[in-house]
Design an enzyme around this catalytic site. Structure first.
Site, short mmCIF file in Angstrom:
data_model
loop_
_atom_site.label_atom_id
_atom_site.label_comp_id
_atom_site.label_asym_id
_atom_site.label_seq_id
_atom_site.Cartn_x
_atom_site.Cartn_y
_atom_site.Cartn_z
N ILE A 55 -7.43 46.93 -33.50
CA ILE A 55 -8.06 45.81 -32.80
C ILE A 55 -7.08 44.65 -32.67
O ILE A 55 -6.99 44.01 -31.61
CB ILE A 55 -9.35 45.38 -33.53
CG1 ILE A 55 -10.42 46.46 -33.38
CG2 ILE A 55 -9.86 44.05 -32.99
CD1 ILE A 55 -11.63 46.26 -34.26
N LYS A 58 -4.81 45.14 -29.79
CA LYS A 58 -5.48 44.91 -28.51
C LYS A 58 -5.64 43.42 -28.23
O LYS A 58 -5.38 42.95 -27.10
CB LYS A 58 -6.85 45.59 -28.51
CG LYS A 58 -6.78 47.12 -28.60
CD LYS A 58 -8.14 47.73 -28.88
CE LYS A 58 -8.04 49.24 -29.09
NZ LYS A 58 -9.32 49.85 -29.49
N VAL A 101 -15.91 50.12 -27.59
CA VAL A 101 -16.58 50.34 -28.87
C VAL A 101 -15.58 51.01 -29.80
O VAL A 101 -15.10 52.11 -29.53
CB VAL A 101 -17.85 51.20 -28.70
CG1 VAL A 101 -18.46 51.49 -30.06
CG2 VAL A 101 -18.86 50.49 -27.80
N GLN A 102 -15.24 50.32 -30.87
CA GLN A 102 -14.22 50.82 -31.79
C GLN A 102 -14.78 51.97 -32.63
O GLN A 102 -15.82 51.83 -33.28
CB GLN A 102 -13.74 49.69 -32.72
CG GLN A 102 -12.55 50.06 -33.58
CD GLN A 102 -11.30 50.32 -32.77
OE1 GLN A 102 -11.02 49.61 -31.80
NE2 GLN A 102 -10.56 51.35 -33.13
N ASP A 127 -12.64 52.11 -21.60
CA ASP A 127 -12.13 53.24 -22.40
C ASP A 127 -12.34 54.56 -21.68
O ASP A 127 -11.76 55.58 -22.07
CB ASP A 127 -12.82 53.28 -23.77
CG ASP A 127 -11.91 52.77 -24.88
OD1 ASP A 127 -10.69 52.69 -24.66
OD2 ASP A 127 -12.42 52.45 -25.97
N GLY A 174 -5.07 70.94 -26.99
CA GLY A 174 -6.16 70.11 -27.50
C GLY A 174 -7.15 69.84 -26.37
O GLY A 174 -6.77 69.74 -25.21
N PRO A 272 6.10 57.04 -34.64
CA PRO A 272 5.40 56.16 -33.69
C PRO A 272 6.37 55.68 -32.61
O PRO A 272 7.54 56.03 -32.62
CB PRO A 272 4.93 55.02 -34.57
CG PRO A 272 5.97 54.91 -35.65
CD PRO A 272 6.42 56.33 -35.92
N GLY A 276 1.46 55.56 -28.57
CA GLY A 276 0.66 54.48 -29.14
C GLY A 276 0.72 53.17 -28.36
O GLY A 276 -0.32 52.63 -27.96
N THR A 381 -46.85 20.69 18.79
CA THR A 381 -48.27 20.78 19.10
C THR A 381 -48.98 21.34 17.88
O THR A 381 -48.34 21.80 16.93
CB THR A 381 -48.49 21.72 20.30
OG1 THR A 381 -48.18 23.06 19.88
CG2 THR A 381 -47.62 21.33 21.48
N LYS A 387 -40.34 26.96 14.36
CA LYS A 387 -39.14 26.66 13.55
C LYS A 387 -38.85 27.76 12.55
O LYS A 387 -37.70 28.16 12.37
CB LYS A 387 -39.32 25.33 12.81
CG LYS A 387 -39.22 24.11 13.67
CD LYS A 387 -39.08 22.85 12.85
CE LYS A 387 -40.05 22.77 11.70
NZ LYS A 387 -41.46 22.85 12.12
#
Length: 936
Positions: A55, A58, A101-102, A127, A174, A272, A276, A381, A387
């Site tokens: 988080i 992000k 939504v984590q 996501d 996968g 890494p 990522g 009238t 109108k």
């Protein structure tokens, strides 16, 4: 054997470039919409540290780019239902363009992650994990879905190597919902030949050996060996697993044995530092994409998705109700989306009408206003000169035929005229609001809310006088401020009265006897009561009544009367308010009587204004409907123009002007002739709204002009005399003096005038040419024949074009009078300039009212003349442009909550009566189909 140098793909550098691209895209968005800021929310259940790390990445990336990121952290005890409610709230938040939504949840409750993903609004699912997004991706609708961020990043990494994806053989190892399956779909739709390997796949090494592109996302460290690869393959490693190595330390490994791939693969991502950083970068790109789609859907630019309803014109023109029944309206949610309203800005009333919440004004606070057009007319009238029909026809022409953003703003019709003699107010012919039955009847209950609020206040006036007359000071105090659990406390509104009395206390127990008496005794003088009960029905027998005749009222009787609901000050308050807080204050300021010492008594003094605001909570929201051709209409408020200010609400105009955008149009209507409704539009409504009209459309008919030229009397329900069915140019020319005067009246305000000649089938070309010539010679910007009653919007295209040109002129807007002038002088200016009177004559009671209102501090309010609509003068029999008359002012009353004083000119009935043959003789319902017939 050739030597291959394996290049390490630098995900950090590529991600940096993506973030820079996001910054540039954001700059473009801000050029499109000033001060626009994309935003996303991260919803986290619990407080897992590994989730916190993701988080933070992000949030940091968002801050660097200029995206507003919000973290919503929920307690581990959060239930699935509570999480759904939180996401639904974010779905409706226009400042949030993406929701994440984590996962995984750190929850003590069982939460279905799939249900949660599908709760996210598809246009905010950045996501890309909902079933809808997955389906769109599977079908290749890449421009309509959000690609999940990790496979999206993998695709960018592959592209960065220069590898041609189209025609390449690819293997995805996968099949997870988050990475493997969307990666397969993404490569497939980029024209690669793709194979998916999973835990049940046999001969995985042999399959991988065929691949030019390998994406590994199975979650097994160092599973894929270099010897399995085809030479020069591109390898994207999505795996990241922490493994303990020597000395008890841990190290991150991918799904591919990185070292064994050297010299075989052409390019490979490290772990890494490979996939990522790209995941976070693509999340930012998805956020910018979501924001761009949001602006495309909800900005105030051209309504690109607007659809119009075709008309099937018939000759002769059928009845209004028959025409309305043949046209099937759009679902109101569809219309709302077409004009860029959010779902959370609507309150649905069935499928054909909806309330618009006032939060739309907050969302659009920085949007530019459109062009502001007001439709008025010559002195009419008793039949009316069309109108409303012209307003609707003009909207249909601007929208369905000139393809402009346009919203019409109309008053809600009273049921008095609907069931009396005039009928409804939904327009007519092929220029109507539909469903016309719903428009003309209860609509969304606003008039009923006003009736309830008005009569609650009326009941409290008499009840308070009754209780003051029958109780001691202490008894009143004990009941008004009762002891609860051994303590007295002022309510909020009671404390307001204490402050008004300059009693600087908050504890009721500390009040002296004199202070208690001042607090509990309003001492209303019954002869000064101006607040009447109301009903939305024409009923002449309520014009004078006696109340309090039951023995329980202890001989406390008084004469009073009913008004029709639309004459209530609360209706005027509704039409002139600008917010819920403003209407609460206005309701509290309403003066209903004076005390025996001449002190104004307000709804706040009576303790009822908070309850009135509660009753008006829903009525303050305009109602969205549509025309026969599918253009939007806002219906709100309905004050009569001869006894009130005769305009729809400021709020409807404000909302409409924001929704149409700077190149769009709001067309609103001012009741009766220019001298009545439009003067009040300019001097009252525009003062309080701060809005300036761009154009006045002045509606005229040959019938009304001939009446003003000296033609025979026109009465509702009676056949028209032959003078109105045949060409008569001398009679018509004499009658144009009224038109010329109304053009002059508009000129006092500095706004260009377009005369709309509302065509009847008996009108001749010579008559039309005469009116056009005289109108333009006497100051009109243009004069145009409009045949919208018979032809709908297509019959008003010339009128729409003339209005469009008039709106390009810069108005030199000015008010008719300054508010600081004495009350008498303001009345005199209106009488002389607008009506053509020589002077005014104040009755004795009118002069006393002026003295009283000046003493009470109400001098600086605008003036709302209560006068006949059938003549420029006070005498309805005086047609044309009367001269040499004195305008009699019989009385003056104050609508302090609404914010104006209203002089009564001559005798004005505030509740109509039923005629010999009311409209309701023809109105009925089919008990089988529930179809209504007979309305018009």
């Amino acid at each position: 054997m050739s030597t291959i140098t394996t290049k390490t793909i630098d995900g950090k550098e590529i991600a940096k470039n993506i973030r820079e691209k996001c910054r540039l895209m954001l700059d473009e968005l801000r050029k499109q919409e000033n001060n626009f800021t994309p935003g996303f929310a991260v919803v986290q259940v619990g407080n897992r540290e590994d989730s916190n790390v993701y988080i933070r990445h992000k949030l940091k990336a968002a801050e660097e780019i200029g995206i507003q990121a919000r973290l919503v952290r929920l307690d581990p005890s959060t239930t699935e239902r509570q999480l759904v409610q939180q996401i639904e709230q974010l779905n409706g938040d226009p400042s949030i363009h993406g929701i994440i939504v984590q996962l995984p949840f750190d929850s003590v409750q069982t939460i279905d992650a799939n249900r949660i993903a599908n709760t996210i609004s598809p246009d905010k699912d950045i996501d890309g994990l909902s079933d809808l997004n997955a389906g769109l991706l599977s079908h290749g609708n890449l421009d309509k879905c959000f690609v999940p961020c990790t496979p999206y990043g993998c695709l960018e990494l592959i592209r960065s190597t220069g590898t041609q994806i189209e025609g390449a053989t690819a293997v995805v190892v996968g099949r997870s919902k988050i990475v493997g399956t969307p990666m397969f779909e993404l490569l497939k739709h980029n024209n690669a030949t793709v194979t998916t390997c999973h835990s049940k796949t046999k001969n995985i090494p042999e399959i991988i050996k065929t691949a030019e592109i390998v994406v590994a996302c199975l979650g097994k460290p160092k599973f894929i060996q270099g010897s399995w690869l085809k030479e020069k393959a591109v390898v994207i490693d999505c795996g990241i697993t922490s493994v303990q190595v020597e000395n008890g330390k841990s190290r991150l490994f991918g799904d591919v044995d990185f070292e064994s791939c050297q010299g075989i693969a052409s390019c490979i991502t490290p772990v890494p530092g490979g996939v990522g950083p790209m995941t976070v970068a693509m999340l930012m790109l998805n956020t910018i994409t979501a924001a761009q789609r949001y602006l495309n859907s909800y900005s105030t630019s051209q309504w690109k998705s607007m659809t119009y309803l075709p008309l099937t014109l018939e000759t002769p023109v059928p009845s209004d109700l028959d025409i309305a029944k043949k046209q099937i309206p759009k679902d109101i949610k569809q219309l709302a989306r077409e004009i860029h309203l959010h779902d959370n800005e609507l309150e649905l009333y069935g499928t054909k009408k909806a309330k618009i919440k006032l939060n739309v004004l907050e969302r659009l606070r920085n949007a530019s206003n459109g062009k502001y057009v007001v439709v008025s007319g010559i002195t009419p009238t008793p039949l009316g000169e069309g109108k409303s029909t012209t307003t609707i026809g003009l909207c249909q022409a601007l929208g369905a035929h000139l393809k402009k953003n346009v919203i019409g703003c109309l008053r809600q019709p009273s049921q008095g005229p609907t069931f009396g003699i005039k009928g409804g107010a939904a327009g007519g012919g092929y220029s109507q609001v539909i469903p016309m039955e719903e428009f003309n009847l209860h609509l969304t209950g606003d008039i009923h809310a006003i009736t309830a609020a008005n009569n609650l206040l009326a009941a409290q006036i008499d009840a308070r006088m009754f209780h003051e007359n029958t109780q001691t000071d202490q008894a009143l105090f004990n009941r008004l401020v009762p002891t609860v659990n051994g303590k007295r406390t002022f309510s909020q509104i009671q404390q307001k009265r204490i402050n008004k009395l300059n009693i600087n206390k908050t504890d009721p127990a500390t009040l002296t006897d004199d202070e208690i008496r001042a607090f509990v005794r309003l001492n209303i003088d019954p002869s000064t009561i101006t607040w009447q009960r109301v009903i939305d029905t024409n009923d002449r027998f309520l014009r004078k009544i006696t109340i309090g005749q039951a023995s329980t009222e202890k001989n406390f009787t008084r004469e009073t009367n009913f008004d029709i609901t639309v004459a209530s000050e609360i209706m005027a308050v509704l039409a002139l308010t600008t917010s819920l807080a403003d209407i609460r204050e206005r309701l509290g300021r309403m003066v209903v009587a004076s005390s025996r010492d001449g002190v104004p008594i307000t709804a706040d003094d009576l303790g009822v204004s908070g309850a009135l605001a509660v009753l008006m909570r829903d009525a303050i929201k305009p109602t969205l409907m549509q025309t026969l051709e599918g253009t939007p209409i806002l219906v709100h408020a309905g004050p009569f123009a001869n006894i009130a200010h005769g305009n729809s609400s400021i709020l409807a105009d404000q909302i409409g002007l924001k929704l149409v955008g700077s190149e769009g149009y709001i067309v609103t209507e001012a009741g009766f002739g220019f001298d009545i409704g439009c003067e009040k539009f300019m001097d009252i409504k525009c003062r309080y709204s701060g809005l300036i009209p761009n154009c006045v459309v002045l509606v005229a008919t040959m019938r009304a002009l001939k009446v003003h030229g000296g033609g025979p009397k026109v009465e509702a329900g009676s056949p028209l005399p032959p003078e109105y069915l045949q060409e008569n140019l001398p009679l018509l020319e004499r009658g144009t003096q009224n038109l010329i005067k109304q053009i002059e009246n508009a000129g006092y305000f500095g706004v260009p005038v377009v005369v709309a000649i509302n065509r009847f089938k008996t009108d001749t070309q010579a008559e039309i040419d005469l009116v056009k010539r005289l109108a333009i010679e006497n100051g009109a910007f243009d004069a145009v024949m409009a045949d919208h009653w018979a032809k709908g919007g297509s019959g008003a295209k010339d009128l729409a074009s003339a209005v469009e040109k008039a709106c390009l002129q810069k108005p030199d807007f000015k008010f008719l009078y300054e508010l600081q002038l004495p009350i008498e002088e303001k009345i005199r200016i209106i009488a002389r300039k607008i009506y053509g009177a020589d002077d005014i004559q104040l009755s004795e009671i009118a002069q006393k009212r002026i003295n009283l209102f000046t003493q009470q501090g109400f001098n600086d309010l605008p003036i709302c003349m209560a006068k006949t609509h059938l003549s420029l003068s006070h005498d309805p029999s005086l047609k044309g442009c009367p001269k040499n008359f004195i305008l009699p002012i019989r009385d003056i009353r104050a609508s302090i909550g609404a914010g104006f004083l209203y002089p009564l000119v001559g005798e004005m009935s505030t509740i109509p009566g039923l005629p010999t043959r009311p409209c309701f003789y023809d109105i009925d319902i089919d008990p089988v189909t529930e179809e209504i017939y007979g309305l018009f």
